[in-house]
Design a protein around this motif. Structure first.
Motif, PDB file in Angstrom:
ATOM      1  N   UNK A  88       0.779  -1.300   0.130  1.00 15.54           N
ATOM      2  CA  UNK A  88      -0.058   0.003   0.003  1.00 15.54           C
ATOM      3  C   UNK A  88       0.808   1.226   0.127  1.00 15.54           C
ATOM      4  N   UNK A  89       0.430   2.285  -0.685  1.00 16.26           N
ATOM      5  CA  UNK A  89       0.957   3.651  -0.941  1.00 16.26           C
ATOM      6  C   UNK A  89       0.213   4.330   0.280  1.00 16.26           C
ATOM      7  N   UNK A  90       0.525   4.802   1.169  1.00 13.53           N
ATOM      8  CA  UNK A  90      -0.083   5.530   2.293  1.00 13.53           C
ATOM      9  C   UNK A  90      -0.188   7.105   1.766  1.00 13.53           C
ATOM     10  N   UNK A  91      -1.723   7.661   1.204  1.00 11.86           N
ATOM     11  CA  UNK A  91      -1.378   9.083   0.825  1.00 11.86           C
ATOM     12  C   UNK A  91      -3.125   9.333   0.398  1.00 11.86           C
ATOM     13  N   UNK A  92      -3.113  10.451   0.116  1.00 12.33           N
ATOM     14  CA  UNK A  92      -4.551  11.081  -0.284  1.00 12.33           C
ATOM     15  C   UNK A  92      -4.407  11.486  -1.710  1.00 12.33           C
ATOM     16  N   UNK A  93      -5.704  11.331  -2.342  1.00  7.57           N
ATOM     17  CA  UNK A  93      -5.929  11.782  -3.539  1.00  7.57           C
ATOM     18  C   UNK A  93      -5.871  13.417  -3.656  1.00  7.57           C
ATOM     19  N   UNK A  94      -6.187  14.083  -2.501  1.00  7.20           N
ATOM     20  CA  UNK A  94      -5.998  15.582  -2.369  1.00  7.20           C
ATOM     21  C   UNK A  94      -4.510  15.960  -2.589  1.00  7.20           C
ATOM     22  N   UNK A  95      -3.429  14.991  -2.530  1.00  3.72           N
ATOM     23  CA  UNK A  95      -2.012  15.389  -2.598  1.00  3.72           C
ATOM     24  C   UNK A  95      -1.496  15.378  -3.901  1.00  3.72           C
ATOM     25  N   UNK A  96      -1.747  16.577  -4.740  1.00  8.97           N
ATOM     26  CA  UNK A  96      -1.386  16.694  -6.242  1.00  8.97           C
ATOM     27  C   UNK A  96       0.195  16.134  -6.402  1.00  8.97           C
ATOM     28  N   UNK A  97       0.983  16.397  -5.549  1.00 10.12           N
ATOM     29  CA  UNK A  97       2.429  16.116  -5.853  1.00 10.12           C
ATOM     30  C   UNK A  97       2.698  14.410  -5.908  1.00 10.12           C
ATOM     31  N   UNK A  98       1.902  14.020  -4.774  1.00 16.41           N
ATOM     32  CA  UNK A  98       1.935  12.595  -4.942  1.00 16.41           C
ATOM     33  C   UNK A  98       1.256  11.809  -6.114  1.00 16.41           C
ATOM     34  N   UNK A  99       0.337  12.253  -6.568  1.00 23.60           N
ATOM     35  CA  UNK A  99      -0.290  11.815  -7.891  1.00 23.60           C
ATOM     36  C   UNK A  99       0.489  12.097  -8.922  1.00 23.60           C
ATOM     37  N   UNK A 100       1.125  13.175  -8.919  1.00 24.14           N
ATOM     38  CA  UNK A 100       2.110  13.341 -10.137  1.00 24.14           C
ATOM     39  C   UNK A 100       3.425  12.377 -10.180  1.00 24.14           C
ATOM     40  N   UNK A 101       3.754  11.639  -9.005  1.00 26.30           N
ATOM     41  CA  UNK A 101       4.579  10.829  -9.049  1.00 26.30           C
ATOM     42  C   UNK A 101       4.202   9.222  -9.201  1.00 26.30           C
ATOM     43  N   UNK A 102       2.749   9.162  -8.877  1.00 27.36           N
ATOM     44  CA  UNK A 102       1.946   7.804  -8.990  1.00 27.36           C
ATOM     45  C   UNK A 102       1.614   7.647 -10.585  1.00 27.36           C
ATOM     46  N   UNK A 103       1.039   8.520 -10.945  1.00 34.05           N
ATOM     47  CA  UNK A 103       0.409   8.515 -12.348  1.00 34.05           C
ATOM     48  C   UNK A 103       1.308   7.972 -13.595  1.00 34.05           C
TER      49      UNK A 103
END
Length: 347
Positions: free
Chosen positions: A48-63
């Protein structure tokens, strides 16, 4: 296919993760482990990646490198009262907006969205004299008098419920319902503006293993099961004759996987249901028998925002996705009596 799965530790999301993996897809599991739903990391979750869909920086790393997003992350259920509205809007609507923006920025064009039958409000009704009609919110005086069926808005006559198609009017009647419709609208606008491909899956009453227990955000099947485990009779509101479609979580997972594997050609909403209507009283009675517990207690009354009958048509899901539920009500409820549930979450 590489799939970013939000809400991957949740009730439905975890089953989708299992099925995607079984079918040879690669899952990127994301979950913020919201305390209203989780008490730590569930044992069925791995990687599991623990993080929030409101975290834009995280999404830009995962997508980057992702082929599709399966968006299950949401605050669900009836909740406590209207004071929950900011919690619902922040997680469900703002989170979806941030996710869609990040998908556009990284070039990911395919989305499967967890929606809900609650966007319909009341279901579909037919008057013998006036055909299909749309009753308004139920009158509190009639409810107090035990008159739970909505009358024809034209002549006041008794109505008959019918199967709800996807093109029925949308009329959310709770905070949760309003946020699910907003999610659909955001996804529909994104599909048109970005050339995206979206399936909005309108889940009906989902039950099964890993369902959350002992929380105001849990579904009715979990609440009944928790009462029975404590030796108490399940408490059934109204007269127990309100109709719903109870669909097993493994069938819901299959609908999601089929949607991920099938282009929609834009935005398309689909009912995800069993096609086997039952009353809430049926559910309580069947579960009481399966658990060997006391018979349900029908207490009358109705919660604000509750609707009388919502029973869906499964035809479009069958025609467009080839989806047909495989778990019968009898088999599913019998198994649910001993299915593992999620540990009680913080309140």
């Amino acid at each position: 296919m590489r799939v970013l799965l939000t809400g991957a530790a949740g009730f439905i999301g975890s089953h989708i993760a299992d099925l995607l993996t079984e079918r040879g897809h690669e899952v990127v599991p994301l979950d913020n482990l919201l305390p209203q739903a989780h008490d730590g990391i569930p044992e069925w979750t791995s990687g599991l990646v623990r993080g929030d869909v409101q975290d834009s920086a995280l999404l830009h790393r995962l997508l980057p490198g992702v082929d599709a997003v399966c968006h299950q992350a949401a605050v669900v259920g009836h909740g406590l009262d209207p004071s929950d509205a900011p919690l619902y809007v922040l997680n469900n609507d703002h989170g979806t907006a941030v996710l869609l923006a990040a998908m556009h920025a990284t070039g990911v064009k395919r989305l499967v969205l967890a929606s809900s039958m609650v966007v319909y409000g009341e279901g579909r009704y037919v008057c013998a004299s006036h055909g299909v009609v749309r009753p308004g919110p139920r009158d509190v005086v009639r409810l107090a008098a035990g008159q739970y069926e909505p009358p024809c808005p034209v002549c006041g006559a008794a109505l008959t419920w019918d199967l709800v198609p996807e093109d029925a009017p949308l009329d959310p009647r709770s905070t949760y319902a309003a946020t699910k419709l907003a999610q659909e609208n955001l996804a529909s606008a994104w599909a048109r503006q970005a050339g995206g491909d979206v399936w909005a899956l309108r889940y009906h009453n989902v039950y099964g293993p890993r369902m959350p227990r002992d929380t105001p955000y849990a579904g009715v099947a979990s609440l009944f099961r928790s009462a029975l485990e404590h030796g108490e009779a399940p408490t059934v509101l109204e007269d127990g004759l309100q109709c719903r479609d109870f669909v097993h979580v493994r069938d819901v997972a299959m609908a999601n996987v089929l949607a991920l594997e099938t282009p929609s050609g834009g935005f398309s909403a689909i009912n995800v249901c069993s096609g086997e209507p039952h009353t809430v009283g049926d559910l309580a009675s069947a579960l009481a028998v399966a658990c060997g517990g006391p018979a349900p207690r029908v207490v009358g009354g109705a919660r604000a925002g509750d609707v009388r009958h919502v029973v869906a048509s499964p035809r479009r899901a069958a025609d467009l996705l080839g989806f047909r539920a495989g778990v019968s009500f009898a088999d599913g409820i019998k198994a649910f009596a001993s299915d593992p549930l999620r540990a009680a979450a913080a309140r």
